[in-house]
Design a protein around this motif. Structure first.
Motif, PDB file in Angstrom:
ATOM      1  N   LEU A   1       0.841  -1.191   0.000  1.00 28.74           N
ATOM      2  CA  LEU A   1       0.000   0.000   0.000  1.00 28.74           C
ATOM      3  C   LEU A   1       0.877   1.241   0.000  1.00 28.74           C
ATOM      4  N   ILE A   2       0.373   2.327  -0.564  1.00 25.91           N
ATOM      5  CA  ILE A   2       0.984   3.645  -0.401  1.00 25.91           C
ATOM      6  C   ILE A   2      -0.068   4.551   0.219  1.00 25.91           C
ATOM      7  N   ASN A   3       0.275   5.123   1.362  1.00 29.48           N
ATOM      8  CA  ASN A   3      -0.688   5.926   2.121  1.00 29.48           C
ATOM      9  C   ASN A   3      -2.000   5.181   2.328  1.00 29.48           C
ATOM     10  N   GLY A   4      -1.898   3.873   2.536  1.00 25.66           N
ATOM     11  CA  GLY A   4      -3.082   3.066   2.807  1.00 25.66           C
ATOM     12  C   GLY A   4      -3.863   2.627   1.596  1.00 25.66           C
ATOM     13  N   LYS A   5      -3.396   2.952   0.372  1.00 26.00           N
ATOM     14  CA  LYS A   5      -4.110   2.585  -0.848  1.00 26.00           C
ATOM     15  C   LYS A   5      -3.292   1.566  -1.645  1.00 26.00           C
ATOM     16  N   ARG A   6      -3.996   0.617  -2.251  1.00 27.28           N
ATOM     17  CA  ARG A   6      -3.360  -0.500  -2.956  1.00 27.28           C
ATOM     18  C   ARG A   6      -2.424  -0.027  -4.063  1.00 27.28           C
ATOM     19  N   ARG A   7      -1.222  -0.609  -4.085  1.00 32.24           N
ATOM     20  CA  ARG A   7      -0.228  -0.344  -5.125  1.00 32.24           C
ATOM     21  C   ARG A   7      -0.315  -1.435  -6.182  1.00 32.24           C
ATOM     22  N   HIS A   8      -0.202  -1.065  -7.439  1.00 29.84           N
ATOM     23  CA  HIS A   8      -0.248  -2.048  -8.518  1.00 29.84           C
ATOM     24  C   HIS A   8       1.021  -2.895  -8.534  1.00 29.84           C
ATOM     25  N   GLN A   9       0.926  -4.061  -9.151  1.00 30.67           N
ATOM     26  CA  GLN A   9       2.071  -4.956  -9.267  1.00 30.67           C
ATOM     27  C   GLN A   9       2.863  -4.674 -10.540  1.00 30.67           C
ATOM     28  N   SER A  10       4.039  -5.274 -10.604  1.00 28.53           N
ATOM     29  CA  SER A  10       4.844  -5.231 -11.828  1.00 28.53           C
ATOM     30  C   SER A  10       4.208  -6.115 -12.886  1.00 28.53           C
ATOM     31  N   SER A  11       4.446  -5.791 -14.141  1.00 27.17           N
ATOM     32  CA  SER A  11       3.956  -6.634 -15.239  1.00 27.17           C
ATOM     33  C   SER A  11       4.839  -7.860 -15.447  1.00 27.17           C
ATOM     34  N   LEU A  12       5.982  -7.916 -14.751  1.00 24.03           N
ATOM     35  CA  LEU A  12       6.922  -9.023 -14.900  1.00 24.03           C
ATOM     36  C   LEU A  12       6.488 -10.223 -14.068  1.00 24.03           C
ATOM     37  N   VAL A  13       6.497 -11.393 -14.682  1.00 23.19           N
ATOM     38  CA  VAL A  13       6.342 -12.631 -13.933  1.00 23.19           C
ATOM     39  C   VAL A  13       7.711 -13.310 -13.926  1.00 23.19           C
TER      40      VAL A  13
END
Length: 857
Positions: free
Chosen positions: A181-193
């Motif tokens: 999270l950033i400031n309590g809000k969900r952060r997106h993931q990387s496109s890399l697997v």
């Protein structure tokens, strides 16, 4: 362990029983009493909450303290007070400020009146300015690797895209099982697997290094399963990154460092030079609002540790990639009334990397000696762009804290390959190729309601809300020369990294909606109970319902028991569902494909592989918090996580297989592997944290001992009916050891931090436990064993003034490396897998910090 238990037992008997009283009354601007105000003594680990009449009292030794008062909708106030032998009264009047709501939040609880030590689950809070002032790590992953024992991240080498995005995890679970999270809000993931040569193989994760350290105020790490509170990915825990909000001050940092060179082919004494420049500045907006800006640039050069076994050389270039990383971040709030404000935060990161692939030696069939008479070392390049922005509106409406928000994040990863060739093109081959790439985007929106009922029980916090998420993923093809074969006699595609082909391209999306309710009640002054329930529905795999129960019981004001039990889930990522990569080989002049097949492909359908579904978990924790002295705290937390249907990338199935080979040959597939829900695991462990503050001479010594003991077992490997009996291919010996060794068996950190006057010094010892991996021999009697190692970091800092300070130090001053293994048998092609402290050796650094206050404020 006996020594630890003995120490714990002794602490119960040395608790401080007597002290002076600090008491007082807290009121609002109208002189009315304020109940539920959180009162904490910063130097003494003491805290309480005002009663219905606004009264509080605390028992303290005589001395000088800073006392912090905080409450929903009011300005945080810190008062310095000297407590004499006979005690003292301190009355406080709070000033209204709606923008303070966010500062009272702590990850793991939605009760704004609860502190870190009062939560039912273990939470680490890392003050970034304090840590970075005396340590040499310049990226977020490496900083947390050496500060938080339950956090693990190693730089990779020879693993394609993962060389450019470091995978990270909590408690030895997967990189995608930790929510960021950033400031309590969900952060997106990387496109890399993560695919090749890496821990976390088959997993996606969040690129923490895309977030500049200079923009961060603190990091909160919730070491507990929290999917019932926050949704997918929070099986191992949650990392919440809180951005800076300082104003009227310009902070500049110039950092430089380099590694002590060893195992090179030349006589260089140092390599891996690292330079970082960053600036942070904030200004006020409409009196009680603010805008805080951060710019950051980081350069890290190659290291090389390939010259270890002259008779067993797999790679001539083995070490860190070269990385250029630039970021611009902001954090802002604008009051629109006495009870409402707008907020926004986020930023953009650009990264360009170059990492060496495995060597193509002069006599290799993949080389053209007329072009590269000495062979060649392909360089895999990356062009990564990462955006993440959030905007929202927050207000107090009839005592309800209402938060309406939207977040969009996108990660794009494009490959290039240079210093290479396409062997099938002969002398006409290009030497550099665009190899394609992929992207992942995520839109989140939601509304949350939160309220504290001071007259229910001894305080009841109720929260509920709903969230919507839309995700999209795409793969783009590279130029034709990067993937095509022009002469069946030779390997095709660009050496080092064959490009994505048009058949791999895809655009896919999904959406989900979730709703939650969360309650925490103080049944008495000693007993707290919490519960959370969350429902989510995904457009691709359906619905899931999860819950969590938590409690905390304080035997005394010095000893408390805390415990949680929860169910959780992790939705398979879009890259795990839709990633597809194809390489064409020719057998008897006929093209045969070697591929990583997407989940819904003809190959996976032919082999009876079902659609990917969610991973599920059962989590539990039990711990003690002990404050035997005003200057000593101890927390002990045991944990348990049983995870079913974990998504993994299988081994390769061949067209020579007697059971399924005919089916693969019909599809013209020579070898195939795929993502599937394949394994069930159980993780058990123990976290211990001891913090002690003491005055020594005219200075202050802060001592911290933090330890993590972790064990993961693989309970079951599940195959499809058509592949029954092929468990050793489905999830082979090497993959099993990779999963088990995602974290060392133990990791212990002892930090001594002493400050006196303008000087401060730090000594840090980190012990990395044993790591065992299987190598390419696939033999349990011939394993690569990395024995326990201890690294030693030292640093010293001098403040020339309040504005200027210089820090010098050495990380791993004794130049300790993991034990060596045979390079041709390791996953990475060097003498070490990416384990423990890594294989770069000692790092010497200098850090200059300049703070320029705005005197016109």
């Amino acid at each position: 362990m006996k020594n630890i238990l003995t120490t714990i037992a002794l602490l119960f008997f040395i608790a401080h029983l007597y002290g002076q009283e600090l008491k007082g009354k807290v009121t609002n601007p109208n002189g009315e009493p304020l109940p539920g105000v959180y009162v904490s003594v910063l130097e003494a680990n003491k805290h309480t909450v005002t009663n219905a009449e606004g009264l509080y009292s605390l028992s303290l030794r005589a001395g000088t303290y800073r006392v912090r008062f905080s409450s929903v909708g009011y300005e945080v106030k810190i008062q310095e007070v000297t407590v004499p032998a006979e005690g003292i009264a301190l009355d406080v009047t709070m000033e209204e400020n709606i923008t303070q709501l966010a500062e009272l939040e702590v990850v793991g609880t939605r009760n704004l009146n609860r502190s870190i030590v009062e939560t039912p689950a273990p939470i680490d809070v890392i003050d970034i300015s304090t840590i970075t002032a005396k340590t040499g790590q310049l990226d977020l992953n490496q900083l947390l690797q050496f500060v938080a024992p339950s956090f693990n991240s190693n730089r990779q080498t020879g693993s394609d895209g993962t060389d450019h995005v470091d995978p990270a995890s909590l408690r030895g679970l997967g990189p995608d099982q930790t929510l960021v999270l950033i400031n309590g809000k969900r952060r997106h993931q990387s496109s890399l697997v993560n695919i090749y040569g890496t821990r976390g193989r088959g997993n996606t994760g969040t690129d923490l290094n895309a977030i500049p350290i200079a923009a961060i105020e603190r990091i909160e790490i919730l070491r507990d399963g929290a999917a019932a509170q926050y949704g997918s990915d929070a099986i191992a825990g949650v990392i919440n990154i809180v951005l800076k909000q300082s104003v009227n001050e310009l902070t500049l940092n110039a950092n430089a460092g380099m590694h002590q060179a060893k195992y090179r082919f030349d006589d260089k004494n140092f390599d891996g030079q690292n330079y970082n420049l960053n600036a942070n500045y904030g200004f006020t907006l409409a009196k009680k609002g603010f805008v805080n800006l951060t710019g950051d640039f980081n350069f890290r050069d190659h290291t090389n540790r390939a010259n270890t076994h002259p008779d067993d050389l797999a790679r001539r270039e083995f070490g860190d990639p070269r990385i250029r990383n630039a970021s611009l971040y902001f954090n802002a709030r604008l009051p629109v009334s006495t009870k409402s404000y707008l907020y926004a935060f986020g930023g953009t990161n650009f990264r360009k990397g170059s990492a060496y692939a495995w060597t193509r030696f002069p006599d290799s069939e993949r080389n053209i000696p007329a072009i590269y008479p000495n062979g060649f070392d392909p360089i895999i390049g990356s062009d990564i762009t990462d955006h993440g922005y959030t905007a929202g509106f927050r207000t107090l409406a009839k005592s309800w804290d209402v938060d309406l928000y939207a977040t969009y994040g996108h990660n794009r990863f494009l490959y290039s390959v240079r210093n290479t060739l396409n062997r099938s093109m002969g002398m006409s081959t290009p030497r550099q190729f665009d190899a394609g790439g992929f992207g992942l985007g995520q839109f989140n929106s939601g509304i949350k309601f939160n309220r504290f009922f001071k007259n229910a029980f001894r305080g009841l916090n109720l929260a509920f809300g709903s969230e919507f998420r839309l995700e999209h993923y795409n793969i783009v093809a590279g130029q034709r020369e990067s993937w095509d074969n022009y002469d069946p006699r030779f390997p095709g595609g660009s050496q080092g990294f064959p490009g994505f082909r048009p058949a791999d391209e895809i655009r896919a999306s999904r959406n989900n909606i979730g709703a939650f309710i969360d309650a925490e009640a103080d049944i008495s002054r000693s007993f707290m109970v919490g519960a959370a329930v969350r429902f989510e529905n995904y457009s691709d795999f359906g619905s899931t319902l999860n819950g969590k129960l938590a409690l905390r019981f304080a035997f005394t004001d010095k000893i408390a028991l805390r415990s949680t039990v929860s169910t959780g889930f992790r939705a398979p990522s879009l890259p795990q569902i839709y990633f597809n990569s194809t390489v064409t080989n020719f057998i008897n002049a006929q093209p045969v494909e070697v591929l990583i097949a997407r989940n819904n492909s003809p190959v996976t359908r032919a082999l009876g592989i079902p659609p990917l579904k969610q991973e599920t978990s059962l989590n539990g924790s039990l711990g003690l918090t002990i404050t035997p002295l005003d200057n000593l705290t101890l927390t002990i937390d045991g944990y348990y996580a049983k995870i079913d249907n974990r998504v993994v990338l299988t081994g390769q199935f061949s067209d020579q297989d007697p059971d399924i080979g005919q089916e693969l040959r019909r599809l013209r597939v020579g070898k195939a592997q795929f993502f599937t829900n394949a394994i069930a695991t159980t993780t058990q462990g123990l976290d211990i944290v001891v913090v002690h503050n003491a005055s020594i001479g005219k200075g202050k010594l802060t001592s911290t001992l933090a330890a993590n003991f972790n064990r993961l077992t693989i309970d079951q490997v599940k195959t499809s009916p058509r592949l029954a009996g092929k468990e050793d291919i489905y999830f082979d010996l090497r993959e099993r050891y990779f999963a088990i060794a995602a974290a060392p068996q133990s990791k212990i950190n002892l930090t001594l931090d002493y400050a006196v006057g303008k000087w401060s010094a730090l000594l840090r010892l980190v012990r990395f436990g044993e790591v065992i991996l299987a190598n390419w021999n696939y033999d349990e009697n011939d394993l690569d064993i990395y024995s326990p190692k201890i690294t030693t970091d030292i640093g010293v800092r001098y403040a020339f003034s309040k504005q200027i300070a210089l820090a010098l130090g050495v990380n791993n001053i004794f130049n300790v490396y993991p034990d060596q293994s045979a390079p041709s048998l390791t996953e990475s092609g060097g003498a070490w897998d990416p384990v423990q402290m890594g294989s770069n050796g000692a790092f010497y650094y200098a850090r200059l910090r300049v703070q320029l206050p705005n005197r016109q404020k």
